[in-house]
Design a protein around this motif. Structure first.
Motif, PDB file in Angstrom:
ATOM      1  N   UNK A 613      49.635  36.925  37.478  1.00 29.17           N
ATOM      2  CA  UNK A 613      49.301  38.290  37.085  1.00 29.17           C
ATOM      3  C   UNK A 613      48.099  38.841  37.851  1.00 29.17           C
ATOM      4  N   UNK A 614      47.183  37.962  38.262  1.00 27.69           N
ATOM      5  CA  UNK A 614      45.955  38.441  38.901  1.00 27.69           C
ATOM      6  C   UNK A 614      46.000  38.340  40.417  1.00 27.69           C
ATOM      7  N   UNK A 615      46.885  37.501  40.955  1.00 29.03           N
ATOM      8  CA  UNK A 615      46.984  37.391  42.405  1.00 29.03           C
ATOM      9  C   UNK A 615      45.662  36.994  43.037  1.00 29.03           C
ATOM     10  N   UNK A 616      45.199  37.765  44.015  1.00 27.57           N
ATOM     11  CA  UNK A 616      43.965  37.457  44.741  1.00 27.57           C
ATOM     12  C   UNK A 616      42.723  37.563  43.865  1.00 27.57           C
ATOM     13  N   UNK A 617      42.840  38.211  42.731  1.00 26.38           N
ATOM     14  CA  UNK A 617      41.688  38.347  41.833  1.00 26.38           C
ATOM     15  C   UNK A 617      41.531  37.142  40.905  1.00 26.38           C
ATOM     16  N   UNK A 618      42.456  36.201  41.014  1.00 23.41           N
ATOM     17  CA  UNK A 618      42.331  34.998  40.173  1.00 23.41           C
ATOM     18  C   UNK A 618      41.163  34.143  40.659  1.00 23.41           C
TER      19      UNK A 618
END
Length: 653
Positions: A613-618
């Motif tokens: 769900x967060x992609x690169x923001x994980x």
């Protein structure tokens, strides 16, 4: 045990096993047996400082780095309701604490220092009534007036009390004396590991506890007989273990002409360090000797005689199904330990699937190391080849402890890559004490004292180094130490702004799920470079998957002890002695062993959900903070917390 108490993390995880810890919630009857472990979540390094003698309401601990409960979101108008709720949590915790001298000792307090817990049925009934009264008061609070953190505490407190109240009807389905945790070994463990002697009054309290053992064990016998009358008798195989442990504690001086007995040596060693006149030391030692001969020896001798009689009434039936309404009892325990509504059959099938998956990964390692043969032949190679075992000598055992310490120290240097919040408490590695090493599990953890006077302890059972393969050392150290139990449990009790029942309480699926997850995380940052060590990681995960199969097999599907042993012998690489000890553990702790894999699967599932769900923001560090910075919670609550974190990160995108 009431909602406002601790869990047994001296879980003897045969990780072959594990803690504590057991992690089972303690009923008043079992608290004495497991308190010594309190641990899981704990260890011993350097000079112990004297703990402050104060009430639990005054006990404070320094917070972990960056650790704090979720930020408050209440309005100023809600402040009074928040304060009322949190004061209620503290008052309820204090009420139960006041009824447990042993829990006070664990917390480093000196109140009731010369006493043992009350094990009487009347005390259990009183605790039940207290739980009902406390729940009624909590039900009057309005959750809408609370901030998020306090609302979560209220939810957990009510959940815990409801569970304890429901569990009261099953109080006679427990085994107060068994090879994993027992009152008669728990008292010795508490005296040795937790009863500090910092002055003469502490020594006098130690002696008072020795003198109080006859009454304490009389209550224990009453508990055992009450259970026996309704058909709750530990299986026959347990008796040689527990009788031997009891005999070990009254062997040696002053009971016979040998070296000092375990307790006598412990008392002498502690008193000798006091800065008091030698004459006073001799006087104290004389009193202890008298207590050991006049009260400790008769207490243990009478208990041994009773256990020998009880053994004749025991059977070889092992599963919970043999108890009154055994199926309902086992379903209750599964719910408690996994914090889910999964049925025994669902858990069994999950275990079978996980075993098959891990076998396939193991075959890949077989190819990597060039082993030709079947998976079972590879297991036999790993069980028997001497390259994987230290000599069963003092030198070999020391080498094991030194290597385990080095593994943990190396992992400490990589924590910043994975964690924001880190524990302040120290960790040390120790061998299980000789008096209980024959019956104890393979490894377990004891949590540190809240005041910093006692570090966390990773206990390795080196009774037989042939049961402690070197290829499992990495995973075992990560599980029990860092980033596993020590990390999670120390952070929990160092948190600020959460009630004490959350600092010192827990849920087995969360705690052990984190421990098992902690075996996987180091691989993801480059550890387990030795393929045999990576095989050891898989072997320990396989072990927990196998637990799902054999625990439900014995307690729900009526497998025999021998059938369960055979399953693990065929499907895991663990030594036969290891397998036998583990199955015997699962027999006396129905349902507990299922929590590990169920908890790990949920944490991994939530991490993958967050990544997707967060992609690169994980951020793995922020994810771990979300898991750890609220203390232990049930798995459904953990999912809610992760969902909230995901939503917050998305809102900032």
């Amino acid at each position: 045990m009431p909602a406002f108490s601790i869990q047994n993390y001296d879980k003897n995880d045969n990780n072959t096993s594990n803690t504590g810890n057991a992690t089972m919630k303690l009923t008043p009857t079992l608290l004495a047996a497991a308190i010594s472990a309190l641990v899981m979540t704990g260890c011993d390094r350097g000079q112990e400082s004297k703990a402050p003698e104060q009430s639990a309401a005054e006990v404070t601990v320094e917070s972990a780095e960056s650790a704090t409960a979720p930020a408050a979101k209440a309005t100023e108008a809600d402040a009074a309701a928040i304060a009322q709720a949190n004061q209620m949590f503290e008052d309820f915790f204090q009420e139960h604490l006041n009824r447990s001298p042993e829990f006070k000792t664990f917390l480093g307090m000196k109140d009731d220092y010369g006493k043992w817990n009350d094990l009487s049925p009347e005390f259990e009934e009183e605790s039940y009534q207290i739980n009902q009264r406390q729940l009624a008061k909590l039900n009057k609070l309005d959750p809408s007036k609370l901030d998020d953190a306090t609302r979560l505490s209220l939810k957990l407190a009510k959940r815990n009390l409801n569970e304890e109240i429901e569990g009261y009807k099953w109080r006679l389905h427990s085994y107060p004396v068994n090879q994993m945790y027992a009152v008669h070994t728990g008292v010795a463990s508490l005296l040795i590991n937790q009863h500090r002697i910092d002055d003469v009054s502490d020594a006098e309290a130690y002696i008072a506890r020795l003198n109080a053992l006859p009454k304490h064990f009389a209550q224990l016998q009453q508990n055992l007989e009450e259970r026996a009358e309704v058909g709750t008798i530990v299986p026959k195989f347990v008796f040689p273990y527990v009788i031997s442990d009891a005999q070990n504690l009254i062997t040696g001086a002053p009971f016979d002409g040998g070296e000092d007995s375990t307790l006598f040596a412990d008392f002498k060693g502690k008193v000798d360090k006091l800065e008091i006149p030698d004459e006073k030391k001799q006087q104290l030692v004389g009193k202890a000797k008298s207590a050991l001969l006049s009260n400790v020896q008769p207490a243990y001798s009478n208990l041994i005689k009773y256990l020998q009689k009880l053994e004749k009434r025991a059977t070889t039936d092992d599963g919970a199904w043999k108890l009154a309404n055994g199926d309902d009892f086992y379903n209750f325990r599964l719910n408690v330990y996994t914090t889910t509504d999964l049925t025994a059959d669902q858990i069994h099938q999950t275990g079978l699937k996980e075993v098959a998956r891990i076998h396939e990964e193991m075959r890949e390692i077989m190819e990597k190391v060039g082993f030709e043969g079947s998976l079972q032949e590879f297991f036999e190679f790993m069980r028997t080849d001497k390259q994987f075992y230290y000599p069963n000598t003092d030198e070999g055992k020391k080498e094991y402890l030194d290597k385990a310490t080095a593994i943990i120290d190396t992992m400490k240097g990589r924590l910043d890559e994975l964690f924001i919040t880190k524990p302040k408490a120290e960790l040390t590695v120790k061998a299980v004490e000789p008096f209980r090493e024959k019956s104890a599990g393979k490894a377990f953890y004891q949590r540190p004292a809240p005041d910093g006077s006692r570090p966390g302890i990773y206990y390795a059972n080196l009774y037989n180094t042939n049961d402690m393969p070197t290829y499992q050392m990495e995973a075992l150290a990560y599980h029990e130490g860092i980033p596993g139990h020590h990390m999670q449990l120390s952070i929990a009790q160092e948190l600020q702004d959460i009630p004490k029942f959350r600092k010192f309480g827990g849920y087995t699926a969360y705690t052990e799920g984190w421990g098992l997850y902690s075996e996987l995380v180091p691989k993801e940052i480059g550890f387990y470079q030795d393929p045999y060590s990576d095989f050891g990681r898989l072997a320990m995960e396989l072990w927990r998957a196998g637990r799902l199969v054999v625990d439900t097999g014995m307690h729900s599907k009526k497998w025999t002890r021998e059938e369960a042993i055979d399953y693990l012998k065929v499907n895991t690489p663990n030594p036969e002695g290891d397998v036998t000890k583990a199955i015997e553990r699962y027999i006396v702790m129905p349902g507990q062993a299922t929590a590990y894999k169920i908890g790990m699967l949920k944490i991994v599932e939530l991490r993958e959900k967050a990544k997707n769900e967060l992609g690169d923001d994980f951020d793995i560090r922020a994810f771990h903070d979300t898991i750890l910075a609220n203390g232990a919670v049930p798995l459904d609550v953990l999912e809610d917390l992760v969902d909230e974190w995901i939503a917050e990160v998305k809102a900032q995108q």
